[in-house]
Design an enzyme around this catalytic site. Structure first.
Site, PDB file in Angstrom:
ATOM      1  N   HIS A  50       0.823  -1.214   0.000  1.00  0.00           N
ATOM      2  CA  HIS A  50       0.000   0.000   0.000  1.00  0.00           C
ATOM      3  C   HIS A  50       0.853   1.259   0.000  1.00  0.00           C
ATOM      4  CE1 HIS A  50       0.612   0.863   4.362  1.00  0.00           C
ATOM      5  NE2 HIS A  50       0.655  -0.449   4.483  1.00  0.00           N
ATOM      6  N   CYS A  60       2.771  -5.357   6.700  1.00  0.00           N
ATOM      7  CA  CYS A  60       2.477  -5.072   5.293  1.00  0.00           C
ATOM      8  C   CYS A  60       3.624  -4.299   4.646  1.00  0.00           C
ATOM      9  CB  CYS A  60       1.168  -4.310   5.168  1.00  0.00           C
ATOM     10  SG  CYS A  60      -0.281  -5.324   5.550  1.00  0.00           S
TER      11      CYS A  60
END
Length: 518
Positions: A401, A420
């Site tokens: 992201h 992440c």
């Protein structure tokens, strides 16, 4: 989320037994093959096996008979030397560590190795040591890695470099004076740039320009910020021992053995300890960018998955651990500020989910083990996921992201996330991911981002994504090493060094391995 690594090592059965065991075994190689090499060639083979350390292996794992046995019992000496050579050859070709739990990034393709052919060559060669030598040079980058390993082994034999003691919690600034740490730093830098030792008196307390140049060079080699400031991260890198470097190089060599053919498919590879993402087509690097990965206590797992969807203006459903450990203290300090940043608080009452005004909650009554709320952050510029999320379905809920914390990409070590992958240039990856996806050109992307509405775009072509852990890489013939941030190289090395010797496959050189431990 880190899954505990539990070793699963695969073994193989004995190929050439000593003469005393050959009768009735049904697995011995033909006598003509065993007798191909002269006694002098067998002695040279034993000598080459004794040098397996230069290949990153431990010669003690391959019981080489004593040289004097060649005089007292030449047949036994030959058979035991060949058996040791077969065990070493299998490890040189297939890797000593076949697999480790949690390490799906480790790649082996025994079928591509033709172990049977190699074993046949070893058994019939007039110079079997040459077969071992050829196998030792098969892994990609073997020459560069072995040269670097030899260099560090020479340093270790000379006593290594000095460990810097004293207060390494405080940052040492260029131009400063420190009677304890500067001389120690100068002594350490002399191993990288001997001229440093002649730039000032060895015990000079001044952090001078020549020492600064050496520190900056060291920081560049280690992938750190090259500001010359010696803080906690640089102190840690400086105090990485020669033995730890040797360990990393041994692991790097073993990980490269038995590799499958390189994919020609368009794919994404993220090297965790190097903090880099590459989009590749065959051997061509299409995109290369910095990434932020999971910190040590929230490690990014190794994955082989596929990117399937892009989500624009994603909301963030905060994981329970993040809510309890990261956001609860911030809610305590200023619940109104959290609300202003788009964080919403929810609670389940009578089976229904209800939103709760955080300014009405007494957060002092809650702790990490007692927090009955769950948290969501609205899409927007302040959202922790930024404006773009790349979905790659997996059981660990890991994705790539955007991020509003752009300043973190200037850091050398970038283990800051909760697992992440944060992207330095998400728009570049977006352009590649959406290639061929109808209706999603740059104009449409800009329109959707500006709307602040959450939208998803399934990719016309899903992209393989591999998250891997490779601390040592070779580029342009130069070896680059990074810190073992998760301790996975140390874990791998422990698996390599288990003392029980592996057993070889079958007499016909079958490449299959049976589950076992060592």
């Amino acid at each position: 989320m880190r899954v505990a690594l539990v070793l699963t090592v695969l073994a193989v059965s004995t190929l050439v037994p000593p003469p005393a065991l050959a009768q009735g075994a049904g697995t011995a190689a033909p006598a003509s093959a065993v007798e191909a090499a002269s006694p002098a060639a067998i002695a040279r083979l034993a000598e080459r096996l004794a040098r397996l350390a230069e290949d990153g292996l431990d010669p003690r794992h391959y019981p080489i008979p004593p040289a004097e046995l060649a005089s007292s019992d030449p047949g036994r000496h030959r058979a035991e030397t060949m058996r040791a050579a077969q065990a070493a050859l299998a490890d040189l070709l297939l890797g000593r560590v076949a697999s480790l739990r949690g390490r799906v990034d480790l790649r082996r393709d025994p079928a591509a190795v033709n172990l049977a052919g190699w074993m046949s060559d070893l058994g019939t060669a007039r110079e079997p040591a040459e077969v071992i030598e050829r196998a030792s040079n098969l892994p990609p980058d073997a020459a560069a890695l072995k040269a670097e390993l030899a260099r560090y082994r020479a340093l270790a034999a000379a006593g290594g470099w000095p460990r810097i003691t004293g207060d390494t919690r405080r940052t040492l600034e260029p131009g400063s004076t420190d009677a304890a740490r500067v001389p120690a730093l100068r002594a350490r830098m002399a191993f990288i740039d001997p001229a440093v030792a002649h730039g000032a008196a060895a015990d000079s307390p001044v952090y001078d320009e020549r020492l600064l140049a050496a520190v900056r060079h060291f920081q560049a080699e280690e992938g750190l910020e090259t500001d010359g400031r010696v803080g906690a991260i640089t102190w840690t890198a400086l105090n990485t021992s020669v033995e730890e470097k040797i360990l990393q190089l041994r692991v790097a060599l073993d990980m490269r053995r038995g590799q499958p053919a390189r994919s020609t498919e368009r794919r994404i590879e993220v090297n965790i300890p190097h903090y880099r993402l590459r989009l590749l087509e065959g051997d061509r690097v299409v995109r290369d960018m910095a990434v932020i990965v999971g910190r040590r206590d929230r490690q990014t797992p190794m994955l082989n998955v596929r990117m399937t969807t892009v989500q624009f203006n994603p909301p963030w459903g905060v994981p329970e651990r993040n809510a309890r450990e990261d956001l609860l203290p911030r809610f305590r300090r200023d619940p109104a500020a959290m609300q202003a940043r788009g964080f919403r608080l929810y609670q389940r009452l009578d089976g229904e989910v209800v939103e709760v005004d955080p300014t009405t909650v007494d957060f002092s009554g809650y702790s990490r083990t007692n927090f009955p709320y769950f948290v969501r952050q609205d899409a927007g510029d302040a959202n922790a996921l930024g404006r773009i999320k790349f979905v790659m379905p997996n059981g660990d809920d890991i994705y790539m992201h955007d991020t509003p914390d752009r300043h973190l990409f200037t850091r050398g070590q970038r283990a800051f996330s909760s697992g992440c992958i944060r992207l330095e240039r998400p728009m570049e990856l977006l352009a590649e991911a959406l290639s061929g996806t109808t209706g999603w050109d740059r104009t449409q992307v800009d329109r959707v981002l500006a709307s602040r509405a959450t939208r998803s775009a399934p990719l016309a072509r899903s992209i393989p994504v591999r998250l891997h852990y490779t601390t040592v890489i070779v580029e342009g013939g130069r070896v680059a090493m990074r810190q073992d941030i998760y301790g996975l190289d140390a874990e791998y090395a422990r698996a390599m060094d288990r003392a029980q010797n592996q057993r070889l496959a079958s007499a016909d050189g079958g490449a299959g391995r049976n589950t076992g431990t060592r």
